[in-house]
Scaffold this active site. Sequence first.
Site, PDB file in Angstrom:
ATOM      1  N   ARG A   1      37.599  37.465  44.183  1.00 63.79           N
ATOM      2  CA  ARG A   1      36.968  38.329  43.183  1.00 63.79           C
ATOM      3  C   ARG A   1      35.516  38.533  43.576  1.00 63.79           C
ATOM      4  NH1 ARG A   1      35.666  36.934  36.814  1.00 63.79           N
ATOM      5  NH2 ARG A   1      33.610  36.423  37.640  1.00 63.79           N
TER       6      ARG A   1
ATOM      7  N   ASP B   1      36.012  42.027  37.981  1.00 68.78           N
ATOM      8  CA  ASP B   1      36.082  41.818  36.528  1.00 68.78           C
ATOM      9  C   ASP B   1      34.997  42.656  35.857  1.00 68.78           C
ATOM     10  OD1 ASP B   1      36.357  40.886  33.967  1.00 68.78           O
ATOM     11  OD2 ASP B   1      36.283  38.756  34.505  1.00 68.78           O
TER      12      ASP B   1
ATOM     13  N   HIS C   1      34.601  42.661  32.519  1.00 70.12           N
ATOM     14  CA  HIS C   1      34.187  41.902  31.323  1.00 70.12           C
ATOM     15  C   HIS C   1      34.066  42.780  30.075  1.00 70.12           C
ATOM     16  CE1 HIS C   1      33.616  38.208  33.541  1.00 70.12           C
ATOM     17  NE2 HIS C   1      32.795  38.793  34.381  1.00 70.12           N
TER      18      HIS C   1
ATOM     19  N   GLU D   1      39.757  44.168  36.250  1.00 70.40           N
ATOM     20  CA  GLU D   1      40.061  43.327  35.079  1.00 70.40           C
ATOM     21  C   GLU D   1      39.240  43.731  33.861  1.00 70.40           C
ATOM     22  OE1 GLU D   1      39.474  39.202  36.030  1.00 70.40           O
ATOM     23  OE2 GLU D   1      39.102  38.669  33.940  1.00 70.40           O
TER      24      GLU D   1
ATOM     25  N   GLU E   1      42.680  37.754  29.081  1.00 68.64           N
ATOM     26  CA  GLU E   1      42.199  36.365  29.057  1.00 68.64           C
ATOM     27  C   GLU E   1      41.782  35.939  27.651  1.00 68.64           C
ATOM     28  OE1 GLU E   1      38.974  36.693  31.957  1.00 68.64           O
ATOM     29  OE2 GLU E   1      37.543  36.402  30.351  1.00 68.64           O
TER      30      GLU E   1
ATOM     31  N   TRP F   1      31.289  45.900  24.193  1.00 69.32           N
ATOM     32  CA  TRP F   1      32.187  46.616  23.359  1.00 69.32           C
ATOM     33  C   TRP F   1      32.871  45.620  22.548  1.00 69.32           C
ATOM     34  CZ3 TRP F   1      31.071  51.186  21.921  1.00 69.32           C
ATOM     35  CH2 TRP F   1      30.245  51.944  22.766  1.00 69.32           C
TER      36      TRP F   1
HETATM   37  O1  KDG Z   1      34.902  31.437  28.708  1.00 66.65           O
HETATM   38  C1  KDG Z   1      34.807  32.717  29.223  1.00 66.65           C
HETATM   39  C2  KDG Z   1      34.910  32.704  30.722  1.00 66.65           C
HETATM   40  O2  KDG Z   1      35.951  31.898  31.153  1.00 66.65           O
HETATM   41  C3  KDG Z   1      35.157  34.100  31.211  1.00 66.65           C
HETATM   42  O3  KDG Z   1      34.080  34.930  30.901  1.00 66.65           O
HETATM   43  C4  KDG Z   1      35.354  34.132  32.673  1.00 66.65           C
HETATM   44  O4  KDG Z   1      35.908  36.451  32.596  1.00 66.65           O
HETATM   45  C5  KDG Z   1      36.073  35.355  33.090  1.00 66.65           C
HETATM   46  C6  KDG Z   1      37.055  35.202  34.148  1.00 66.65           C
HETATM   47  O5  KDG Z   1      37.723  36.187  34.444  1.00 66.65           O
HETATM   48  O6  KDG Z   1      37.170  34.111  34.686  1.00 66.65           O
HETATM   49 MG    MG Z   2      37.566  37.764  33.123  1.00 65.45          MG
END
Ligand code: KDG
Ligand code: MG
Length: 403
Positions: A148, A211, A213, A237, A263, A403
């Site tokens: 990643r 990611d 987020h 992601e 997640e 968001w």
């Molecule tokens: O507790 C939150 C984290 O584990 C997270 O932000 C990490 O986005 C994350 C990931 O994909 O590992």
């Molecule tokens: Mg994540």
Amino acid sequence: MLKIKDARVVVTCPGRNFVTLRIETADGVYGLGDATLNGRELAVASYLTDHVIPCLIGRDAHQIEDIWQYLYKGAYWRRGPVTMSAIAAVDMALWDIKAKAANMPLYQLLGGACRTGVMVYGHANGQTVEETVEEALKYRAMGYKAIRLQSGVPGLPSTYGVSKDKMFYEPADGSLPTENVWSTAKYLRAVPQLFEAARLVLGEEVHLLHDVHHRLTPIEAARLGKSLEPYRLFWMEDPTPAENQEAFRLIRQHTTTPLAVGEVFNSIWDAKDLIQNQLIDYIRATVVHAGGITHLRRIANLADLYQIRTGCHGATDLSPVTMAAALHVGLSIPNFGIQEYMRHTVETDAVFPHAYTFQDGSLHPGDAPGLGVDLDEALAAKYPYSRAFLPVNRLEDGTLHSW
Ligand code: KDG
Ligand code: MG
């Protein structure tokens, strides 16, 4: 009957907080479950100690499904991360006990191995494109087949997921939430440049992941997915929050970049529409936050019907107990995709000695009976709980974002 005699919660902070449930049976077999909920650890500890453990004493540890239903339906208040992490801890500990009683590694009870190991991805992060690619090269040298990439965004002072610490970094970084500043325009300019440079240096073989987020709107996410298509990501992601599962329809209409979501999901109901409408490619729900092995298998089974594979969350705030559980599940289900593997520190590994091992880009849970993880309680006691929060994000004008 394998009577539950005792259960207790152990909170420890070997560099970061972990909440572990230990269930003991009358014959002395015990099992471990992870109940760590990053930034809200003590809420789950209380839920377990004050509301769940009293209901467990005297029950048959073998009745895993019945106990799951009892805790889920019996509470009246269903779902939510605190409840589902607590149920997950009980479920993991009971599977650990059952597999130990059967003298088998858990994956054998779950149907046996479907593959030789569980492919994992590591985290390369850096302030600049060059630094991030350099980190990625280190992962490739260690044998990782999937990496990643997260890079600092030019013009922004800090970015979530990008840290000074590299191989071991901790996202929960303050006793009160720290703050990052976000600009979607700057971010959308930066990410394609990162992946263009990464493909040039790393070549075509290695899987690359990213990611977001949850920071974009659906149409911004669609644009990002489209602009990353030349670099053939394994996945993009959490491009946008998934409370409104419909939002993914728009992203899907615009890009062939595969999508991974979930997640923060704690129930099959969080994922139902995304799965049934084939709006995602990987489901990231995890053992600890989505109701344990029993419920994650239900989610994976539903996903399998729609050609969606698993890609379980595996950051450092999920303890080695969850990692082991995820590996047993990942090894034994037909639709495993990939497993996140953000390495734990030496201190954490010492508190949780474990049988799982890394080789050639994959983890294997090992063949110890049960989950194959223990808890050194004497060592755990040396690391008292220390409050820590995940950071928050604001736009450049101060608006609270994510968001
Ligand atoms: O507790 C939150 C984290 O584990 C997270 O932000 C990490 O986005 C994350 C990931 O994909 O590992
Ligand atoms: Mg994540």
